[in-house]
Write a protein that holds these residues in place. Structure first.
Motif, PDB file in Angstrom:
ATOM      1  N   LYS A   1     -28.978  14.454 -20.928  1.00 29.43           N
ATOM      2  CA  LYS A   1     -27.574  14.042 -20.923  1.00 29.43           C
ATOM      3  C   LYS A   1     -27.188  13.459 -19.561  1.00 29.43           C
ATOM      4  O   LYS A   1     -26.478  12.443 -19.475  1.00 29.43           O
ATOM      5  N   ALA A   2     -27.676  14.085 -18.486  1.00 29.16           N
ATOM      6  CA  ALA A   2     -27.355  13.608 -17.139  1.00 29.16           C
ATOM      7  C   ALA A   2     -27.994  12.252 -16.867  1.00 29.16           C
ATOM      8  O   ALA A   2     -27.374  11.372 -16.260  1.00 29.16           O
ATOM      9  N   LEU A   3     -29.237  12.075 -17.312  1.00 29.90           N
ATOM     10  CA  LEU A   3     -29.907  10.782 -17.125  1.00 29.90           C
ATOM     11  C   LEU A   3     -29.166   9.685 -17.878  1.00 29.90           C
ATOM     12  O   LEU A   3     -28.990   8.570 -17.372  1.00 29.90           O
ATOM     13  N   ASN A   4     -28.745  10.008 -19.079  1.00 29.28           N
ATOM     14  CA  ASN A   4     -28.002   9.033 -19.867  1.00 29.28           C
ATOM     15  C   ASN A   4     -26.661   8.722 -19.209  1.00 29.28           C
ATOM     16  O   ASN A   4     -26.231   7.563 -19.128  1.00 29.28           O
ATOM     17  N   GLY A   5     -25.998   9.781 -18.723  1.00 25.57           N
ATOM     18  CA  GLY A   5     -24.708   9.587 -18.076  1.00 25.57           C
ATOM     19  C   GLY A   5     -24.813   8.799 -16.785  1.00 25.57           C
ATOM     20  O   GLY A   5     -23.879   8.090 -16.397  1.00 25.57           O
ATOM     21  N   ALA A   6     -25.972   8.911 -16.109  1.00 29.14           N
ATOM     22  CA  ALA A   6     -26.175   8.169 -14.863  1.00 29.14           C
ATOM     23  C   ALA A   6     -26.660   6.747 -15.119  1.00 29.14           C
ATOM     24  O   ALA A   6     -26.967   6.013 -14.187  1.00 29.14           O
ATOM     25  N   ASN A   7     -26.762   6.382 -16.401  1.00 29.43           N
ATOM     26  CA  ASN A   7     -27.164   5.025 -16.775  1.00 29.43           C
ATOM     27  C   ASN A   7     -28.604   4.706 -16.363  1.00 29.43           C
ATOM     28  O   ASN A   7     -28.941   3.570 -16.038  1.00 29.43           O
ATOM     29  N   VAL A   8     -29.464   5.739 -16.385  1.00 26.60           N
ATOM     30  CA  VAL A   8     -30.868   5.539 -16.023  1.00 26.60           C
ATOM     31  C   VAL A   8     -31.562   4.739 -17.117  1.00 26.60           C
ATOM     32  O   VAL A   8     -31.325   4.952 -18.311  1.00 26.60           O
TER      33      VAL A   8
ATOM     34  N   ASP B   1     -25.819  17.837 -13.872  1.00 20.92           N
ATOM     35  CA  ASP B   1     -24.980  16.636 -13.916  1.00 20.92           C
ATOM     36  C   ASP B   1     -24.573  16.187 -12.511  1.00 20.92           C
ATOM     37  O   ASP B   1     -24.646  14.996 -12.181  1.00 20.92           O
ATOM     38  N   ASP B   2     -24.161  17.142 -11.672  1.00 24.22           N
ATOM     39  CA  ASP B   2     -23.751  16.785 -10.305  1.00 24.22           C
ATOM     40  C   ASP B   2     -24.929  16.236  -9.504  1.00 24.22           C
ATOM     41  O   ASP B   2     -24.776  15.283  -8.722  1.00 24.22           O
ATOM     42  N   PHE B   3     -26.096  16.837  -9.697  1.00 25.53           N
ATOM     43  CA  PHE B   3     -27.274  16.340  -8.988  1.00 25.53           C
ATOM     44  C   PHE B   3     -27.587  14.903  -9.410  1.00 25.53           C
ATOM     45  O   PHE B   3     -27.875  14.040  -8.572  1.00 25.53           O
ATOM     46  N   ALA B   4     -27.541  14.649 -10.724  1.00 25.52           N
ATOM     47  CA  ALA B   4     -27.860  13.313 -11.230  1.00 25.52           C
ATOM     48  C   ALA B   4     -26.878  12.272 -10.700  1.00 25.52           C
ATOM     49  O   ALA B   4     -27.273  11.153 -10.343  1.00 25.52           O
ATOM     50  N   LYS B   5     -25.605  12.633 -10.642  1.00 25.16           N
ATOM     51  CA  LYS B   5     -24.603  11.680 -10.147  1.00 25.16           C
ATOM     52  C   LYS B   5     -24.890  11.288  -8.700  1.00 25.16           C
ATOM     53  O   LYS B   5     -24.720  10.127  -8.315  1.00 25.16           O
ATOM     54  N   THR B   6     -25.313  12.276  -7.905  1.00 29.25           N
ATOM     55  CA  THR B   6     -25.609  11.991  -6.497  1.00 29.25           C
ATOM     56  C   THR B   6     -26.936  11.259  -6.350  1.00 29.25           C
ATOM     57  O   THR B   6     -27.036  10.246  -5.647  1.00 29.25           O
ATOM     58  N   TYR B   7     -27.951  11.758  -7.029  1.00 28.51           N
ATOM     59  CA  TYR B   7     -29.302  11.218  -6.863  1.00 28.51           C
ATOM     60  C   TYR B   7     -29.423   9.791  -7.382  1.00 28.51           C
ATOM     61  O   TYR B   7     -30.103   8.951  -6.782  1.00 28.51           O
ATOM     62  N   PHE B   8     -28.759   9.510  -8.513  1.00 25.98           N
ATOM     63  CA  PHE B   8     -28.861   8.176  -9.111  1.00 25.98           C
ATOM     64  C   PHE B   8     -27.662   7.292  -8.762  1.00 25.98           C
ATOM     65  O   PHE B   8     -27.536   6.184  -9.275  1.00 25.98           O
ATOM     66  N   GLY B   9     -26.785   7.783  -7.898  1.00 23.44           N
ATOM     67  CA  GLY B   9     -25.627   6.999  -7.492  1.00 23.44           C
ATOM     68  C   GLY B   9     -26.020   5.815  -6.622  1.00 23.44           C
ATOM     69  O   GLY B   9     -27.196   5.612  -6.287  1.00 23.44           O
ATOM     70  N   ASN B  10     -25.028   5.034  -6.228  1.00 23.58           N
ATOM     71  CA  ASN B  10     -25.287   3.809  -5.456  1.00 23.58           C
ATOM     72  C   ASN B  10     -26.098   4.058  -4.187  1.00 23.58           C
ATOM     73  O   ASN B  10     -26.909   3.232  -3.784  1.00 23.58           O
TER      74      ASN B  10
END
Length: 209
Positions: A95-102, A134-143
């Protein structure tokens, strides 16, 4: 002493001897009876002790069986809890990968990599580097995140101009997809709508922009 007196004395002594012998037989019988009763009492004690030991053995066996059953039940519960935690971690990672648009082509490898970094808190919630998945994914895959290179490229060159450059998580996922809202987004921002279509696994909803 006259003959009559001697005869009487012999008769008296014979009577006393008979009485003594009779008492002797009686004493022997009483002794034998007492010995028999003692042997019976001893046998009864041994039987009672044997029964007591048998009951104790049975009680011990029941206790051992109960302990084994409890241990088996705990092991089963632990396995179920481990399975539940792992399944929840896998679901949250996807879910986090999908939410981060990976990009979907990276999902299998990234899922395994992130799964290896998961630790569970006391409540059984999966964490990565002390953060929720989810929070990790947002940071790790963020800009500015180390994993930003795994994010899907813009759907087209005009994506940034329309407000969605492919690096932001779409507003809608499989969990909250709504056709009415999707139609509104599609009218105002076709590029973002296309990103949502990819995110929710509905590429047939994509349009040319």
């Amino acid at each position: 002493m006259t003959l009559e007196e001697l005869t009487a004395e012999v008769a008296r002594l014979s009577g006393e001897l008979t009485a003594v012998n009779s008492n002797k037989d009686k004493l022997v019988k009483e002794k034998r009876d007492a010995l028999t009763r003692a042997e019976a009492a001893e046998a009864a004690i041994e039987t009672a002790n044997s029964a007591t030991l048998s009951d104790l053995d049975k009680a011990n066996k029941r206790a051992v069986d109960a302990e084994k059953a409890l241990t088996a039940e705990k092991e089963r519960a632990d396995k179920l809890e481990t399975t539940r935690r792992n399944e929840r971690a896998d679901t949250l990672i996807l879910k986090a990968l999908n939410g981060a648009n990976v990009d979907a082509k990276h999902t299998p490898i990234l899922s395994k990599a992130l799964r290896g970094d998961v630790q569970f808190n006391d409540d059984g919630e999966p964490l990565i580097d002390g953060k929720s998945v989810d929070d990790f994914a947002k940071t790790y895959f963020g800009n500015k995140g180390e994993g930003h290179g795994y994010v899907r490229a813009p759907d087209n060159g005009g994506g940034a101009a329309t407000g969605h450059d492919g690096t932001k998580a779409p507003r809608m996922t499989k969990d909250n997809f709504n056709f009415t809202e999707f139609a509104k987004i599609q009218l105002k921002n076709p590029a973002e709508a296309n990103a949502i279509a990819d995110a929710v696994g509905r590429p047939n909803l994509k349009t040319s922009v």
